[in-house]
Design a protein around this motif. Structure first.
Motif, PDB file in Angstrom:
ATOM      1  N   ILE A 170       0.881  -1.175   0.000  1.00  0.00           N
ATOM      2  CA  ILE A 170       0.000   0.000   0.000  1.00  0.00           C
ATOM      3  C   ILE A 170       0.912   1.215   0.000  1.00  0.00           C
ATOM      4  CG2 ILE A 170      -1.737   1.299   1.285  1.00  0.00           C
ATOM      5  CD1 ILE A 170      -2.622  -1.380   2.508  1.00  0.00           C
ATOM      6  N   SER A 171       0.710   2.108  -0.944  1.00  0.00           N
ATOM      7  CA  SER A 171       1.575   3.281  -1.030  1.00  0.00           C
ATOM      8  C   SER A 171       1.150   4.355  -0.028  1.00  0.00           C
ATOM      9  CB  SER A 171       1.526   3.865  -2.443  1.00  0.00           C
ATOM     10  OG  SER A 171       0.266   4.446  -2.685  1.00  0.00           O
TER      11      SER A 171
ATOM     12  N   LYS B 203       0.915   7.424  -0.739  1.00  0.00           N
ATOM     13  CA  LYS B 203      -0.017   8.264  -1.494  1.00  0.00           C
ATOM     14  C   LYS B 203      -1.450   7.723  -1.350  1.00  0.00           C
ATOM     15  CE  LYS B 203      -0.328  10.461  -5.986  1.00  0.00           C
ATOM     16  NZ  LYS B 203       0.295  10.570  -7.307  1.00  0.00           N
ATOM     17  N   TYR B 204      -1.619   6.411  -1.414  1.00  0.00           N
ATOM     18  CA  TYR B 204      -2.940   5.789  -1.263  1.00  0.00           C
ATOM     19  C   TYR B 204      -3.488   6.029   0.146  1.00  0.00           C
ATOM     20  CZ  TYR B 204      -6.524   2.203  -0.802  1.00  0.00           C
ATOM     21  OH  TYR B 204      -7.696   1.547  -0.565  1.00  0.00           O
ATOM     22  N   VAL B 205      -2.636   5.867   1.143  1.00  0.00           N
ATOM     23  CA  VAL B 205      -3.065   6.002   2.535  1.00  0.00           C
ATOM     24  C   VAL B 205      -3.439   7.442   2.877  1.00  0.00           C
ATOM     25  CG1 VAL B 205      -2.287   5.805   4.939  1.00  0.00           C
ATOM     26  CG2 VAL B 205      -1.709   4.030   3.310  1.00  0.00           C
ATOM     27  N   THR B 206      -2.673   8.394   2.364  1.00  0.00           N
ATOM     28  CA  THR B 206      -2.919   9.796   2.700  1.00  0.00           C
ATOM     29  C   THR B 206      -3.991  10.446   1.816  1.00  0.00           C
ATOM     30  OG1 THR B 206      -1.109  10.526   1.272  1.00  0.00           O
ATOM     31  CG2 THR B 206      -0.600  10.142   3.609  1.00  0.00           C
ATOM     32  N   GLY B 207      -4.403   9.759   0.761  1.00  0.00           N
ATOM     33  CA  GLY B 207      -5.440  10.300  -0.108  1.00  0.00           C
ATOM     34  C   GLY B 207      -4.885  11.209  -1.182  1.00  0.00           C
ATOM     35  N   PRO B 208      -5.781  11.707  -2.036  1.00  0.00           N
ATOM     36  CA  PRO B 208      -5.345  12.527  -3.181  1.00  0.00           C
ATOM     37  C   PRO B 208      -4.716  13.863  -2.787  1.00  0.00           C
ATOM     38  CG  PRO B 208      -7.737  12.202  -3.223  1.00  0.00           C
ATOM     39  CD  PRO B 208      -7.197  11.497  -2.022  1.00  0.00           C
TER      40      PRO B 208
END
Length: 76
Positions: free
Chosen positions: A68-69, A71-76
């Motif tokens: 899981i990146s 970027k994915y965890v923190t959102g757009p």
């Protein structure tokens, strides 16, 4: 590689828990043999081994494509 920057002795060396044996043992033996002529009897004072992140009971890794990146965890 670390010794090329830090020299013949370092206080803390880190790595994943999967590197405890044999990787770090071999690295330690090689470095102490190489730097022995400089008076090095102990290349590293402490090894700090970190655990791995797990997803569904497996170590997170790119090769398993189960990561899981940030970027994915923190959102757009």
């Amino acid at each position: 590689m670390a010794s090329s920057i830090l020299g013949a002795k370092m206080d803390i060396h880190t790595g994943g828990e999967d590197l405890k044996f044999p990787h770090h043992d071999n690295e330690l033996a090689q470095a102490e043999a190489y730097y022995h002529h400089d008076g090095c009897r102990q290349w590293v004072n402490y090894f700090l081994h970190a655990g791995h992140l797990e997803i569904e009971g497996l170590k997170m890794s790119k090769s398993l494509k189960n990561f899981i990146s940030i970027k994915y965890v923190t959102g757009p």
